[in-house]
Design a protein around this motif. Sequence first.
Motif, PDB file in Angstrom:
ATOM      1  N   ILE A  57     -26.144  -2.459 -29.226  1.00 57.94           N
ATOM      2  CA  ILE A  57     -25.059  -1.862 -28.441  1.00 57.94           C
ATOM      3  C   ILE A  57     -25.379  -1.936 -26.943  1.00 57.94           C
ATOM      4  O   ILE A  57     -24.773  -1.230 -26.131  1.00 57.94           O
ATOM      5  N   ALA A  58     -26.362  -2.781 -26.586  1.00 61.49           N
ATOM      6  CA  ALA A  58     -26.715  -2.908 -25.158  1.00 61.49           C
ATOM      7  C   ALA A  58     -25.647  -3.722 -24.432  1.00 61.49           C
ATOM      8  O   ALA A  58     -24.961  -4.544 -25.039  1.00 61.49           O
ATOM      9  N   ASN A  59     -25.539  -3.469 -23.147  1.00 58.21           N
ATOM     10  CA  ASN A  59     -24.617  -4.243 -22.316  1.00 58.21           C
ATOM     11  C   ASN A  59     -25.159  -5.675 -22.200  1.00 58.21           C
ATOM     12  O   ASN A  59     -26.240  -5.880 -21.654  1.00 58.21           O
ATOM     13  N   PRO A  60     -24.433  -6.674 -22.707  1.00 49.75           N
ATOM     14  CA  PRO A  60     -24.993  -8.029 -22.721  1.00 49.75           C
ATOM     15  C   PRO A  60     -25.134  -8.644 -21.329  1.00 49.75           C
ATOM     16  O   PRO A  60     -25.970  -9.527 -21.137  1.00 49.75           O
ATOM     17  N   SER A  61     -24.363  -8.175 -20.359  1.00 50.98           N
ATOM     18  CA  SER A  61     -24.478  -8.839 -19.051  1.00 50.98           C
ATOM     19  C   SER A  61     -25.618  -8.274 -18.207  1.00 50.98           C
ATOM     20  O   SER A  61     -26.236  -9.012 -17.429  1.00 50.98           O
ATOM     21  N   LEU A  66     -25.099   0.503 -21.804  1.00 48.04           N
ATOM     22  CA  LEU A  66     -24.335   0.297 -23.039  1.00 48.04           C
ATOM     23  C   LEU A  66     -23.161  -0.655 -22.865  1.00 48.04           C
ATOM     24  O   LEU A  66     -22.559  -0.732 -21.780  1.00 48.04           O
ATOM     25  N   VAL A  67     -22.826  -1.326 -23.953  1.00 52.70           N
ATOM     26  CA  VAL A  67     -21.641  -2.167 -23.976  1.00 52.70           C
ATOM     27  C   VAL A  67     -20.409  -1.239 -23.927  1.00 52.70           C
ATOM     28  O   VAL A  67     -20.502  -0.062 -24.312  1.00 52.70           O
ATOM     29  N   ASP A  68     -19.308  -1.733 -23.469  1.00 52.82           N
ATOM     30  CA  ASP A  68     -18.056  -0.962 -23.398  1.00 52.82           C
ATOM     31  C   ASP A  68     -18.251   0.381 -22.681  1.00 52.82           C
ATOM     32  O   ASP A  68     -17.761   1.425 -23.133  1.00 52.82           O
ATOM     33  N   GLU A  69     -18.996   0.334 -21.599  1.00 52.48           N
ATOM     34  CA  GLU A  69     -19.291   1.568 -20.849  1.00 52.48           C
ATOM     35  C   GLU A  69     -18.136   1.897 -19.908  1.00 52.48           C
ATOM     36  O   GLU A  69     -17.365   1.020 -19.498  1.00 52.48           O
ATOM     37  N   SER A  70     -17.980   3.178 -19.589  1.00 52.82           N
ATOM     38  CA  SER A  70     -17.051   3.576 -18.526  1.00 52.82           C
ATOM     39  C   SER A  70     -17.847   4.385 -17.506  1.00 52.82           C
ATOM     40  O   SER A  70     -18.966   4.813 -17.788  1.00 52.82           O
ATOM     41  N   TRP A  71     -17.281   4.569 -16.326  1.00 56.40           N
ATOM     42  CA  TRP A  71     -18.060   5.102 -15.201  1.00 56.40           C
ATOM     43  C   TRP A  71     -17.360   6.273 -14.518  1.00 56.40           C
ATOM     44  O   TRP A  71     -17.459   6.463 -13.325  1.00 56.40           O
ATOM     45  N   GLN A  72     -16.641   7.065 -15.311  1.00 58.13           N
ATOM     46  CA  GLN A  72     -15.868   8.187 -14.747  1.00 58.13           C
ATOM     47  C   GLN A  72     -16.774   9.222 -14.068  1.00 58.13           C
ATOM     48  O   GLN A  72     -16.468   9.714 -12.985  1.00 58.13           O
ATOM     49  N   ALA A  73     -17.871   9.575 -14.722  1.00 62.32           N
ATOM     50  CA  ALA A  73     -18.770  10.600 -14.174  1.00 62.32           C
ATOM     51  C   ALA A  73     -19.361  10.115 -12.854  1.00 62.32           C
ATOM     52  O   ALA A  73     -19.428  10.873 -11.872  1.00 62.32           O
ATOM     53  N   LEU A  74     -19.752   8.846 -12.842  1.00 61.91           N
ATOM     54  CA  LEU A  74     -20.351   8.287 -11.633  1.00 61.91           C
ATOM     55  C   LEU A  74     -19.332   8.243 -10.480  1.00 61.91           C
ATOM     56  O   LEU A  74     -19.651   8.529  -9.323  1.00 61.91           O
ATOM     57  N   THR A  75     -18.092   7.910 -10.816  1.00 58.87           N
ATOM     58  CA  THR A  75     -17.025   7.877  -9.806  1.00 58.87           C
ATOM     59  C   THR A  75     -16.821   9.271  -9.217  1.00 58.87           C
ATOM     60  O   THR A  75     -16.635   9.433  -8.001  1.00 58.87           O
ATOM     61  N   LEU A  88     -25.391   5.674 -13.879  1.00 65.56           N
ATOM     62  CA  LEU A  88     -25.419   6.270 -15.217  1.00 65.56           C
ATOM     63  C   LEU A  88     -24.000   6.238 -15.780  1.00 65.56           C
ATOM     64  O   LEU A  88     -23.081   6.837 -15.215  1.00 65.56           O
ATOM     65  N   GLY A  89     -23.832   5.523 -16.877  1.00 67.53           N
ATOM     66  CA  GLY A  89     -22.515   5.405 -17.500  1.00 67.53           C
ATOM     67  C   GLY A  89     -22.168   6.642 -18.316  1.00 67.53           C
ATOM     68  O   GLY A  89     -23.051   7.432 -18.667  1.00 67.53           O
ATOM     69  N   ASP A  90     -20.890   6.785 -18.638  1.00 71.99           N
ATOM     70  CA  ASP A  90     -20.425   7.974 -19.379  1.00 71.99           C
ATOM     71  C   ASP A  90     -21.067   8.068 -20.770  1.00 71.99           C
ATOM     72  O   ASP A  90     -21.524   9.122 -21.180  1.00 71.99           O
ATOM     73  N   ARG A  91     -21.066   6.951 -21.492  1.00 74.55           N
ATOM     74  CA  ARG A  91     -21.634   6.989 -22.856  1.00 74.55           C
ATOM     75  C   ARG A  91     -23.145   7.163 -22.788  1.00 74.55           C
ATOM     76  O   ARG A  91     -23.735   7.891 -23.586  1.00 74.55           O
ATOM     77  N   ASP A  92     -23.762   6.497 -21.823  1.00 75.38           N
ATOM     78  CA  ASP A  92     -25.211   6.579 -21.634  1.00 75.38           C
ATOM     79  C   ASP A  92     -25.634   8.027 -21.349  1.00 75.38           C
ATOM     80  O   ASP A  92     -26.703   8.475 -21.789  1.00 75.38           O
ATOM     81  N   LEU A  93     -24.775   8.765 -20.630  1.00 74.77           N
ATOM     82  CA  LEU A  93     -25.094  10.156 -20.290  1.00 74.77           C
ATOM     83  C   LEU A  93     -25.372  11.005 -21.532  1.00 74.77           C
ATOM     84  O   LEU A  93     -26.215  11.912 -21.499  1.00 74.77           O
ATOM     85  N   ALA A  94     -24.694  10.689 -22.625  1.00 77.67           N
ATOM     86  CA  ALA A  94     -24.910  11.458 -23.859  1.00 77.67           C
ATOM     87  C   ALA A  94     -26.383  11.385 -24.285  1.00 77.67           C
ATOM     88  O   ALA A  94     -26.975  12.391 -24.691  1.00 77.67           O
ATOM     89  N   THR A  95     -26.959  10.191 -24.162  1.00 74.90           N
ATOM     90  CA  THR A  95     -28.370  10.009 -24.527  1.00 74.90           C
ATOM     91  C   THR A  95     -29.268  10.894 -23.661  1.00 74.90           C
ATOM     92  O   THR A  95     -30.157  11.585 -24.159  1.00 74.90           O
ATOM     93  N   HIS A  96     -28.997  10.866 -22.339  1.00 75.88           N
ATOM     94  CA  HIS A  96     -29.860  11.622 -21.408  1.00 75.88           C
ATOM     95  C   HIS A  96     -29.686  13.128 -21.598  1.00 75.88           C
ATOM     96  O   HIS A  96     -30.645  13.891 -21.485  1.00 75.88           O
ATOM     97  N   LEU A  97     -28.462  13.555 -21.892  1.00 73.55           N
ATOM     98  CA  LEU A  97     -28.211  14.991 -22.126  1.00 73.55           C
ATOM     99  C   LEU A  97     -28.961  15.466 -23.368  1.00 73.55           C
ATOM    100  O   LEU A  97     -29.662  16.482 -23.339  1.00 73.55           O
TER     101      LEU A  97
END
Length: 308
Positions: A57-61, A66-75, A88-97
Amino acid sequence: MVALAGGVGGAKLAHGLARILPPGHLTVVVNVGDDFERYGLHISPDLDTVMYTLAEIANPSTGWGLVDESWQALTMMAQYGEDTWFRLGDRDLATHLLRTDALRSGQRLTEITARLAHKLGVAHTILPASDEPMATMVHTREKGILPFQQYFVKYRWQPTVIDLQYEGGDRAQVSGEVRAAVAAADLLVICPSNPLLSVAPILAVAGLRELIEQRQMSCIAVSPLIGGKAVKGPTAKLMREMGHEPSVLGIARFYNGLIDVLVVDSEDQQAIGQVLSQFPALSIFEMPILMKTVADRESVAQRIVDLI
Ligand code: FO1
């Protein structure tokens, strides 16, 4: 099998090994020298990169995140005027939390990593090199002493490095899980991660290198350099700055005493004679080691298993 890995480069080979080995036959011991705190959250970038890569599920680029990440929190952070150099992406934040919460409730990093990886369907074991905090500190000519992520992400590894310190390494303990994995391993693979930034901090965990050396198992390193150049990132630049020749000879020198097999890219075939003349006891194999696709990762992993 035990693999030592840092972030993006190392995770690719770990992924190849994970796909060809039966479930439970691979333990990836991951660098935690890049760990740091951001907005009160404990970030373990290399653990996450390895976990997301093995979970596919890693971001391939980018290779991280994460793949299919969004950046609302960062914005929103940017709207509050925060400097968002570390993304820090929105989905990634779940891991850190979840990780931070578990650490605060007294769980070890090893335990929370196992739980998250299991929930993501990872069928092999991912272990932090230590449960104790470690921090790679980068001494630079232009910016003074920088915590790793500032050097790597904020300043895009441009400052000249004059020294590296693996803070906390001498106090960090080898966990029971890492000890048991090394004790049970038939083979140790050093993934093509940055030797100075990713592998050295793993080996800096007090007693870990000695533990590996005592086992006298096959120990194989895959070169992180192809034709004297890093596939991505600062490996060649940093080796030069730290006084190591950025070549397969420099890699052989760096891992001297630890490895008995070195895998180099076919492009470096002409350097094998020179390496062997200096390290006659080393076995060297050449094969295409550039891993652009998942099939490449599997084929490098399969060749390593076959040659052992
Ligand atoms: N690397 C970057 O180059 N820029 C980033 O903004 C960034 C954010 C990030 C967030 C979470 C995570 O787990 C990793 C992240 N990385 C980012 C990668 C990471 O900092 C480095 O690749 C490793 O520390 C080096 O191995």
